[in-house]
Design a protein around this motif. Structure first.
Motif, PDB file in Angstrom:
ATOM      1  N   ASP A 215      93.325 137.397  81.704  1.00 23.85           N
ATOM      2  CA  ASP A 215      94.145 136.510  80.892  1.00 23.85           C
ATOM      3  C   ASP A 215      95.239 135.891  81.755  1.00 23.85           C
ATOM      4  OD1 ASP A 215      96.149 138.439  81.226  1.00 23.85           O
ATOM      5  OD2 ASP A 215      95.824 139.327  79.244  1.00 23.85           O
ATOM      6  N   SER A 216      96.119 135.129  81.126  1.00 17.27           N
ATOM      7  CA  SER A 216      97.150 134.413  81.882  1.00 17.27           C
ATOM      8  C   SER A 216      98.123 135.345  82.587  1.00 17.27           C
ATOM      9  CB  SER A 216      97.922 133.476  80.950  1.00 17.27           C
ATOM     10  OG  SER A 216      98.527 134.211  79.887  1.00 17.27           O
ATOM     11  N   ALA A 217      98.221 136.586  82.113  1.00 17.50           N
ATOM     12  CA  ALA A 217      99.110 137.566  82.736  1.00 17.50           C
ATOM     13  C   ALA A 217      98.413 138.377  83.821  1.00 17.50           C
ATOM     14  CB  ALA A 217      99.674 138.503  81.675  1.00 17.50           C
ATOM     15  N   GLY A 218      97.117 138.091  84.053  1.00 16.17           N
ATOM     16  CA  GLY A 218      96.384 138.803  85.084  1.00 16.17           C
ATOM     17  C   GLY A 218      95.739 140.084  84.617  1.00 16.17           C
ATOM     18  N   HIS A 219      95.717 140.322  83.307  1.00 13.58           N
ATOM     19  CA  HIS A 219      95.109 141.534  82.767  1.00 13.58           C
ATOM     20  C   HIS A 219      93.633 141.296  82.462  1.00 13.58           C
ATOM     21  CE1 HIS A 219      99.439 142.133  81.301  1.00 13.58           C
ATOM     22  NE2 HIS A 219      99.260 142.909  82.357  1.00 13.58           N
ATOM     23  N   LYS A 220      92.837 142.334  82.656  1.00 18.68           N
ATOM     24  CA  LYS A 220      91.412 142.239  82.366  1.00 18.68           C
ATOM     25  C   LYS A 220      91.197 141.991  80.883  1.00 18.68           C
ATOM     26  CE  LYS A 220      88.706 145.898  82.492  1.00 18.68           C
ATOM     27  NZ  LYS A 220      87.890 147.035  82.967  1.00 18.68           N
ATOM     28  N   ILE A 221      90.334 141.026  80.566  1.00 17.68           N
ATOM     29  CA  ILE A 221      90.109 140.648  79.176  1.00 17.68           C
ATOM     30  C   ILE A 221      89.074 141.546  78.510  1.00 17.68           C
ATOM     31  CG2 ILE A 221      89.314 138.794  77.648  1.00 17.68           C
ATOM     32  CD1 ILE A 221      90.293 136.797  79.730  1.00 17.68           C
ATOM     33  N   HIS A 222      88.008 141.860  79.235  1.00 17.79           N
ATOM     34  CA  HIS A 222      86.853 142.504  78.616  1.00 17.79           C
ATOM     35  C   HIS A 222      86.646 143.926  79.133  1.00 17.79           C
ATOM     36  CE1 HIS A 222      85.774 138.536  77.147  1.00 17.79           C
ATOM     37  NE2 HIS A 222      85.823 138.073  78.380  1.00 17.79           N
ATOM     38  N   HIS A 223      85.948 144.723  78.348  1.00 18.07           N
ATOM     39  CA  HIS A 223      85.423 146.014  78.777  1.00 18.07           C
ATOM     40  C   HIS A 223      83.907 145.852  78.882  1.00 18.07           C
ATOM     41  CE1 HIS A 223      89.151 148.256  78.490  1.00 18.07           C
ATOM     42  NE2 HIS A 223      89.396 147.620  77.352  1.00 18.07           N
ATOM     43  N   LEU A 227      75.990 144.235  76.337  1.00 20.47           N
ATOM     44  CA  LEU A 227      75.751 142.808  76.412  1.00 20.47           C
ATOM     45  C   LEU A 227      76.711 142.080  75.474  1.00 20.47           C
ATOM     46  CD1 LEU A 227      71.863 142.354  76.460  1.00 20.47           C
ATOM     47  CD2 LEU A 227      73.454 142.167  78.372  1.00 20.47           C
ATOM     48  N   MET A 228      77.413 141.094  76.010  1.00 19.97           N
ATOM     49  CA  MET A 228      78.334 140.308  75.196  1.00 19.97           C
ATOM     50  C   MET A 228      77.942 138.835  75.139  1.00 19.97           C
ATOM     51  SD  MET A 228      82.084 141.977  76.093  1.00 19.97           S
ATOM     52  CE  MET A 228      81.857 142.154  77.875  1.00 19.97           C
ATOM     53  N   TRP A 229      77.316 138.348  76.211  1.00 18.17           N
ATOM     54  CA  TRP A 229      76.947 136.933  76.286  1.00 18.17           C
ATOM     55  C   TRP A 229      75.502 136.824  76.766  1.00 18.17           C
ATOM     56  CZ3 TRP A 229      80.642 138.720  80.013  1.00 18.17           C
ATOM     57  CH2 TRP A 229      81.936 138.868  79.492  1.00 18.17           C
ATOM     58  N   PRO A 230      74.514 137.144  75.930  1.00 18.34           N
ATOM     59  CA  PRO A 230      73.117 137.089  76.383  1.00 18.34           C
ATOM     60  C   PRO A 230      72.774 135.709  76.928  1.00 18.34           C
ATOM     61  CG  PRO A 230      73.279 138.163  74.250  1.00 18.34           C
ATOM     62  CD  PRO A 230      74.622 137.561  74.515  1.00 18.34           C
ATOM     63  N   ARG A 231      72.104 135.701  78.055  1.00 17.77           N
ATOM     64  CA  ARG A 231      71.698 134.444  78.701  1.00 17.77           C
ATOM     65  C   ARG A 231      70.171 134.420  78.805  1.00 17.77           C
ATOM     66  NH1 ARG A 231      75.914 132.026  82.453  1.00 17.77           N
ATOM     67  NH2 ARG A 231      77.860 133.159  82.127  1.00 17.77           N
ATOM     68  N   ASP A 232      69.506 134.526  77.677  1.00 20.54           N
ATOM     69  CA  ASP A 232      68.048 134.617  77.697  1.00 20.54           C
ATOM     70  C   ASP A 232      67.406 133.405  78.366  1.00 20.54           C
ATOM     71  OD1 ASP A 232      67.263 137.075  75.788  1.00 20.54           O
ATOM     72  OD2 ASP A 232      69.032 136.072  74.985  1.00 20.54           O
ATOM     73  N   GLY A 233      67.881 132.229  78.018  1.00 21.66           N
ATOM     74  CA  GLY A 233      67.316 131.030  78.609  1.00 21.66           C
ATOM     75  C   GLY A 233      67.522 130.975  80.110  1.00 21.66           C
ATOM     76  N   ALA A 234      68.709 131.355  80.559  1.00 20.26           N
ATOM     77  CA  ALA A 234      68.992 131.354  81.991  1.00 20.26           C
ATOM     78  C   ALA A 234      68.135 132.392  82.724  1.00 20.26           C
ATOM     79  CB  ALA A 234      70.473 131.625  82.229  1.00 20.26           C
ATOM     80  N   LEU A 235      67.986 133.588  82.146  1.00 16.12           N
ATOM     81  CA  LEU A 235      67.159 134.614  82.777  1.00 16.12           C
ATOM     82  C   LEU A 235      65.696 134.173  82.840  1.00 16.12           C
ATOM     83  CD1 LEU A 235      68.581 137.968  81.367  1.00 16.12           C
ATOM     84  CD2 LEU A 235      68.972 136.940  83.613  1.00 16.12           C
ATOM     85  N   ASP A 236      65.215 133.510  81.792  1.00 13.01           N
ATOM     86  CA  ASP A 236      63.846 132.984  81.831  1.00 13.01           C
ATOM     87  C   ASP A 236      63.700 132.000  82.986  1.00 13.01           C
ATOM     88  OD1 ASP A 236      63.178 134.460  79.591  1.00 13.01           O
ATOM     89  OD2 ASP A 236      63.397 132.773  78.193  1.00 13.01           O
ATOM     90  N   GLY A 237      64.695 131.138  83.135  1.00  6.91           N
ATOM     91  CA  GLY A 237      64.630 130.159  84.211  1.00  6.91           C
ATOM     92  C   GLY A 237      64.692 130.793  85.587  1.00  6.91           C
ATOM     93  N   TRP A 238      65.572 131.778  85.752  1.00  5.18           N
ATOM     94  CA  TRP A 238      65.663 132.459  87.045  1.00  5.18           C
ATOM     95  C   TRP A 238      64.373 133.220  87.357  1.00  5.18           C
ATOM     96  CZ3 TRP A 238      68.345 131.477  91.041  1.00  5.18           C
ATOM     97  CH2 TRP A 238      69.625 130.922  90.946  1.00  5.18           C
ATOM     98  N   ALA A 239      63.790 133.853  86.346  1.00  5.91           N
ATOM     99  CA  ALA A 239      62.536 134.570  86.581  1.00  5.91           C
ATOM    100  C   ALA A 239      61.455 133.610  87.065  1.00  5.91           C
ATOM    101  CB  ALA A 239      62.089 135.286  85.308  1.00  5.91           C
ATOM    102  N   ALA A 240      61.385 132.434  86.448  1.00  8.43           N
ATOM    103  CA  ALA A 240      60.390 131.445  86.877  1.00  8.43           C
ATOM    104  C   ALA A 240      60.663 130.992  88.305  1.00  8.43           C
ATOM    105  CB  ALA A 240      60.399 130.259  85.922  1.00  8.43           C
TER     106      ALA A 240
END
Length: 300
Positions: A215-223, A227-240
């Motif tokens: 964040d703006s204070a330099g603290h970690k946002i996520h734990h 899976l929080m942001w599945p990228r199925d389409g991107a993974l399909d493309g990378w696999a190809a």
């Protein structure tokens, strides 16, 4: 829930050996999600190496390990386990590849205790490393790399995308690292622009949206526990794309970050499934700590 599903060590396709690992292994966030709750930090690499076949070592970016530490990594992992080690930031960010012969030699000497488990060294260059002022430094650096260690270079400034730079890396058998820094706003798209192919092995880094780590204070946002942001389409493309690269590369190393989908072990598994990895489930005690026979999980 503890992540228990072990990965195959690597997959040997008709022409290429593919190895998948995460960027670093010692995340406190993974306690109870990948590592057993009671597992001490000192046991994490050994546990990790039962489930994943390789790792990109992040700690070497901050300081070189001692030969004794590198030897401990090697001794605590299976025979076919692979390490990729990030070049220290002293060389990449502070010296910007200039006047670095001594620290580079010291770094590589420390890594020699990894033996054949050292897959390659990856130089993650900063965005402020730019051809207008740094091309001469890059040329001098790659010309003096030792022939017995393989290197990959990741550029984060678009100005490096020139044929002359690709030719330079190809001439010295250095891999142009393919990276995916696609923002979450375009998470399904992947990074499918042209990326140079410069040597007989391929190094892929799925890093994700690095602008949303803090964040703006330099603290970690996520734990990073699921899976929080599945990228199925991107993974399909990378696999190809990786399947296509199998035809011309002897070895392919894929490093995945927590920032890509939120939980790197799951991203490794999801991409592996798309590349026909086997996912055997050996008998494991209910505490998730030891195989029932007391031995190492089999590596395929």
């Amino acid at each position: 829930m503890l992540w228990r599903q072990p990965l195959a060590a690597s997959v040997l396709h008709n022409t290429a050996q593919i190895t998948i690992g995460t960027c670093a292994w010692s995340y406190e966030d993974w306690r109870g999600a990948f590592y057993p709750e009671h597992l001490p930090a000192s046991g994490r690499l050994e546990f990790y190496s039962r489930y994943l076949p390789a790792v990109e070592v992040d700690s070497t970016f901050y300081h070189a390990p001692t030969p004794q530490v590198a030897a401990h990594w090697a001794q605590g992992t299976p025979p076919n386990f692979a390490f990729s080690c990030k070049l220290p930031r002293e060389i990449t960010h502070e010296r910007k590849l200039r006047d670095c012969a001594e620290p580079l030699q010291e770094f590589l000497e420390a890594l020699r205790t990894l033996g054949p488990k050292l897959w390659c060294v990856v130089a993650q260059m900063p965005p402020f490393f730019q051809p207008a002022r740094d091309e001469t430094a890059l040329r001098d650096f790659v010309r003096h790399l030792p022939p017995d260690v393989r290197f990959a270079i990741e550029f984060r400034h678009p100005g490096w995308h020139h044929a002359r730079i690709a030719h330079l890396l190809s001439e010295h058998r250095v891999a142009w690292a393919w990276n995916d820094l696609t923002s979450l706003d375009h998470q399904q798209e992947g990074a499918f622009e042209f990326l140079p192919d410069t040597t007989d092995f391929l190094y892929v880094r799925l890093m994700g949206d690095l602008e949303r780590k803090y964040d703006s204070a330099g603290h970690k946002i996520h734990h990073y526990r699921e899976l929080m942001w599945p990228r199925d389409g991107a993974l399909d493309g990378w696999a190809a794309r990786i399947r296509q690269a199998m035809e011309t590369h002897a070895r392919i190393f894929i490093a995945v970050s927590n920032h890509y989908e939120g939980f790197a072990p799951d991203t490794a598994r999801r991409l592996g499934e798309r590349l026909d990895f086997a996912f055997p489930i050996p008998p494991v005690d209910t505490d998730g700590d030891q195989p029932k026979d007391g031995g190492q999980l089999p590596l395929l």
